[in-house]
Design a protein around this motif. Structure first.
Motif, mmCIF file in Angstrom:
data_model
loop_
_atom_site.group_PDB
_atom_site.id
_atom_site.type_symbol
_atom_site.label_atom_id
_atom_site.label_comp_id
_atom_site.label_asym_id
_atom_site.label_seq_id
_atom_site.Cartn_x
_atom_site.Cartn_y
_atom_site.Cartn_z
ATOM 1 N N VAL A 312 -2.266 20.795 -7.336
ATOM 2 C CA VAL A 312 -2.129 21.729 -6.028
ATOM 3 C C VAL A 312 -1.893 20.832 -4.995
ATOM 4 N N ALA A 313 -1.775 20.920 -3.883
ATOM 5 C CA ALA A 313 -1.151 20.253 -2.486
ATOM 6 C C ALA A 313 -2.391 19.684 -2.594
ATOM 7 N N GLY A 314 -2.379 18.180 -1.514
ATOM 8 C CA GLY A 314 -3.678 17.682 -1.361
ATOM 9 C C GLY A 314 -4.370 17.219 -2.192
ATOM 10 N N SER A 315 -3.644 16.952 -3.781
ATOM 11 C CA SER A 315 -4.483 17.100 -5.223
ATOM 12 C C SER A 315 -4.714 15.620 -5.319
ATOM 13 N N THR A 316 -5.711 14.011 -5.196
ATOM 14 C CA THR A 316 -5.345 12.675 -4.852
ATOM 15 C C THR A 316 -5.218 12.226 -6.482
ATOM 16 N N ILE A 317 -4.166 11.155 -5.478
ATOM 17 C CA ILE A 317 -3.649 10.358 -6.534
ATOM 18 C C ILE A 317 -3.877 8.809 -6.419
ATOM 19 N N THR A 318 -4.065 8.332 -7.786
ATOM 20 C CA THR A 318 -4.649 6.915 -7.938
ATOM 21 C C THR A 318 -3.795 6.124 -8.822
ATOM 22 N N VAL A 319 -3.468 4.542 -7.806
ATOM 23 C CA VAL A 319 -1.950 3.950 -8.372
ATOM 24 C C VAL A 319 -2.939 3.184 -9.280
ATOM 25 N N PHE A 320 -2.221 2.247 -10.759
ATOM 26 C CA PHE A 320 -3.253 1.710 -11.327
ATOM 27 C C PHE A 320 -2.103 1.111 -11.232
ATOM 28 N N GLY A 321 -2.790 -0.479 -11.842
ATOM 29 C CA GLY A 321 -1.305 -1.336 -12.017
ATOM 30 C C GLY A 321 -2.131 -2.896 -13.036
ATOM 31 N N SER A 322 -1.678 -3.312 -14.149
ATOM 32 C CA SER A 322 -2.091 -4.100 -15.573
ATOM 33 C C SER A 322 -0.868 -5.193 -15.284
ATOM 34 N N VAL A 323 -1.606 -6.233 -15.426
ATOM 35 C CA VAL A 323 -1.101 -7.767 -15.434
ATOM 36 C C VAL A 323 -1.982 -8.067 -16.438
ATOM 37 N N ASN A 324 -0.148 -8.795 -17.327
ATOM 38 C CA ASN A 324 -0.729 -9.690 -18.492
ATOM 39 C C ASN A 324 -1.286 -9.033 -19.682
ATOM 40 N N GLY A 325 -1.364 -7.451 -19.189
ATOM 41 C CA GLY A 325 -2.079 -6.834 -20.748
ATOM 42 C C GLY A 325 -3.686 -6.302 -19.928
ATOM 43 N N GLY A 326 -4.269 -6.822 -18.563
ATOM 44 C CA GLY A 326 -5.554 -6.695 -18.886
ATOM 45 C C GLY A 326 -6.027 -5.302 -17.994
ATOM 46 N N THR A 327 -7.421 -4.993 -18.136
ATOM 47 C CA THR A 327 -7.964 -3.598 -17.858
ATOM 48 C C THR A 327 -7.240 -3.562 -16.045
ATOM 49 N N PRO A 328 -6.270 -2.481 -16.068
ATOM 50 C CA PRO A 328 -5.636 -1.890 -15.232
ATOM 51 C C PRO A 328 -7.080 -1.726 -13.641
ATOM 52 N N THR A 329 -6.270 -1.851 -12.930
ATOM 53 C CA THR A 329 -7.004 -1.646 -11.643
ATOM 54 C C THR A 329 -5.791 -1.197 -10.329
ATOM 55 N N SER A 330 -7.314 -0.497 -9.480
ATOM 56 C CA SER A 330 -6.567 0.481 -8.721
ATOM 57 C C SER A 330 -5.983 -0.331 -7.100
ATOM 58 N N ILE A 331 -4.734 0.354 -7.112
ATOM 59 C CA ILE A 331 -3.886 -0.103 -6.396
ATOM 60 C C ILE A 331 -3.930 0.276 -5.567
ATOM 61 N N GLY A 332 -4.244 1.543 -5.116
ATOM 62 C CA GLY A 332 -4.213 2.153 -4.180
ATOM 63 C C GLY A 332 -4.202 3.751 -5.006
ATOM 64 N N THR A 333 -4.727 4.769 -2.898
ATOM 65 C CA THR A 333 -4.613 6.456 -3.328
ATOM 66 C C THR A 333 -3.141 7.316 -2.377
#
Length: 550
Positions: A312-333
């Motif tokens: 539904v509209a308003g649901s929170t999206i969190t975007v992650f990035g992983s560099v060189n196979g590392g643990t994904p870290t949050s880029i933003g929401t």
């Protein structure tokens, strides 16, 4: 002697039979009408009072779930929808293979299936539309390795706890090569039946409870193993993998055209993996949100990432990035828009580099976080976030001469000078420049990197930085070219080219971009406008794609 008429005898007998019938039918909610035997009583009816409610008073009203209501605090499974009545594949609506609708309470999830772990035994409760002596199957299928991407009749269940009515309670081990029964217990000892408080079909619903010791799973599942589960009914007293599935709990089975693997995939992929230790102290987490979708491609130096979501509209999206196979870290929401799209904007243009793997999750109200979206690897791109500086000439004093540039933005930046003649480059220290104000004003204290040599050609780029020289934006595209000959003689290209239209798929698309525009690979033509600053000149128009000459 008083003579009693035959008519009165018949009426009396009928009255007694009616009383007995009414008593049998009107069993109080909570009553165990088929108790377990032997040690099973202590497991399924710990206080031994013959009721599954907290006391012999039975359930009050239609509430039969939750602590202080049910003697055993069974935890209802997460559900994709409130279980509908009469959505079964085989059998009659409201019958003994039709999973019944629970009544909304504080413990309500909508599922007719529940589980509990007492530290030693794994218990299950199945809510049914009616009771029967028929030989049917009541099963809980378990995914213990959190891999549910298989095909065929079993998409990924490793274990099954089966109540085969009139026969046994069994644990079945499922593998890629086949299935085997690893535990068999007495149907009388390991199961009981009782009256539920719900009346989903207009009459009483029933609980079929059964259990197995955790040791029956031979160490394949322990208290800390994250599990995803599905409760079902089967037309015959056999496994739900090999038998005909009558109903699947927590979904509208009819909506899946009675395709059990399809219903399981929808349910299990939204089922939050939960340990038995968690079930001992609390309930299942809410059903997981459906994973979002990332749009592709994502180019290096992009400042935004887009995608879609079915939540539904308003649901929170969190975007992650992983560099060189590392643990994904949050880029933003960001949040989902009314039309189901979402955009994370304002990303630093230096953050997205080629090879970074981008994923996203979504969390809807009342649901837990979704599994990760599709993964998109950032591909080589060009920087459009940093405006391009311009070369306007060289310093006018004699001696060493330096490039003069017109900065495209204000603030700290590093200018990189490319000598096109020698193929070398060098960069200035951090410069605090003002957009539109020529730099340097003279040769005095000009950065050595801006120095020019006779008969050489130059272009420059600008990179936004902080005061310490750390990049806070991407390196701009290259500037116009300046050619230095001798003395004070130099020429530069002051002209501006704007792309005003692109044609692909036999359609011309207009654009107001004066720098770059993204187009498909099946590009057939480009329309440009040239602003001749200082008069027209003959020359070649060069097309770049992702920073490379085409």
């Amino acid at each position: 002697m008083k003579i009693v008429s035959f008519d009165r005898i018949i009426k009396g007998v009928l009255a007694v039979l009616l009383l007995l019938h009414t008593s049998a039918v009107a069993q109080p909610p909570g009553l165990i009408y088929k108790p377990a035997t032997s040690s099973g009583t202590k497991v399924l009816d710990p206080n031994g009072d013959g009721y599954v409610s907290v006391s012999r008073a039975g359930f009050r009203g239609t509430n039969d779930e939750g602590v202080n209501v049910s003697e055993i605090a069974y935890r209802p499974f997460p559900a994709l929808t409130t279980e509908p009545i009469s959505d079964l594949n085989t059998g009659s609506g409201g019958g003994h293979t039709d999973l019944a609708t629970p009544t909304a309470t504080s413990a309500f999830t909508g599922s007719p299936i529940a589980a509990y772990f007492d530290g030693t035994n794994l218990l299950f409760r199945i809510r049914l539309g009616s009771s029967s002596t028929a030989s049917k199957g009541y099963s809980v299928l378990i995914d213990s390795n959190n891999d549910f991407n298989g095909t065929g009749v079993n998409p990924g269940f490793e274990y099954e706890v089966l109540l085969a009515a009139n026969f046994a309670v069994q644990v079945i081990r499922h593998t890629l090569t086949g299935s085997s029964t690893i535990f068999t217990g007495s149907i009388d000892q390991y199961s009981q039946r009782s009256v539920a408080a719900s009346r989903s079909g207009g009459d009483a619903d029933y609980f079929y409870d059964f259990y197995v010791p955790l040791t029956a799973l031979n160490g394949g599942i322990i208290a800390s193993t994250p599990l995803r589960m599905s409760g079902i009914t089967i037309t015959s007293a056999q496994s739900g993998i090999t038998g005909t599935v009558s109903d699947v709990g927590g979904v509208n089975f009819q909506a899946y055209n009675y395709d059990a693997p399809a219903a399981w995939k929808a349910l299990i992929n939204a089922f939050p993996a939960t340990t038995l230790s968690t079930l001992q102290t609390s309930g299942f987490p809410p059903v997981a949100s459906s994973p979002p979708t990332l749009a592709s491609p994502i180019l290096a130096n992009s400042t935004s990432i887009t995608g879609t979501s079915t939540e539904v509209a308003g649901s929170t999206i969190t975007v992650f990035g992983s560099v060189n196979g590392g643990t994904p870290t949050s880029i933003g929401t960001t949040t989902v828009a009314e039309n189901g799209t979402w955009t994370l904007s304002g990303i630093s243009s230096s953050l997205l580099s080629a090879g970074t793997v981008i994923t996203a999750t979504v969390t809807a109200t009342g649901k837990s976080v979704s599994p990760s979206s599709n993964a998109v690897t950032v591909s080589t791109g060009i920087c459009t976030a940093t405006p391009v500086p311009r070369l306007t000439g060289i310093t006018s004093t004699t001696g060493t001469r330096y490039l003069v540039l017109n900065p495209s933005f204000s603030g700290n930046q590093i200018i990189t000078v490319y000598n096109l003649t020698t193929g070398t480059s060098q960069s200035t220290p951090v410069l605090n420049l003002t957009a539109g104000t020529a730099f340097p004003a003279s040769s005095t204290n000009a950065p050595s990197a801006l120095g020019v040599a006779q008969n050489n050609s130059y272009v420059i780029t600008a990179t936004p930085t902080d005061a310490n020289g750390n990049a806070i934006g991407c390196q701009s595209l290259r500037s116009n070219q300046l050619c230095y000959s001798t003395g004070g003689n130099s020429t530069s290209n002051p002209h501006t080219v704007s792309i005003t239209g692109v044609t692909y798929n036999s359609v011309t698309n207009s654009t107001s971009s004066n720098s770059t525009t993204e187009v498909p690979t099946n590009l057939s033509s480009i329309t440009v406008t040239i602003n001749f600053n200082g008069g027209t000149q003959a020359g070649n128009l060069v097309l770049y794609r992702n920073g490379s000459v085409r």
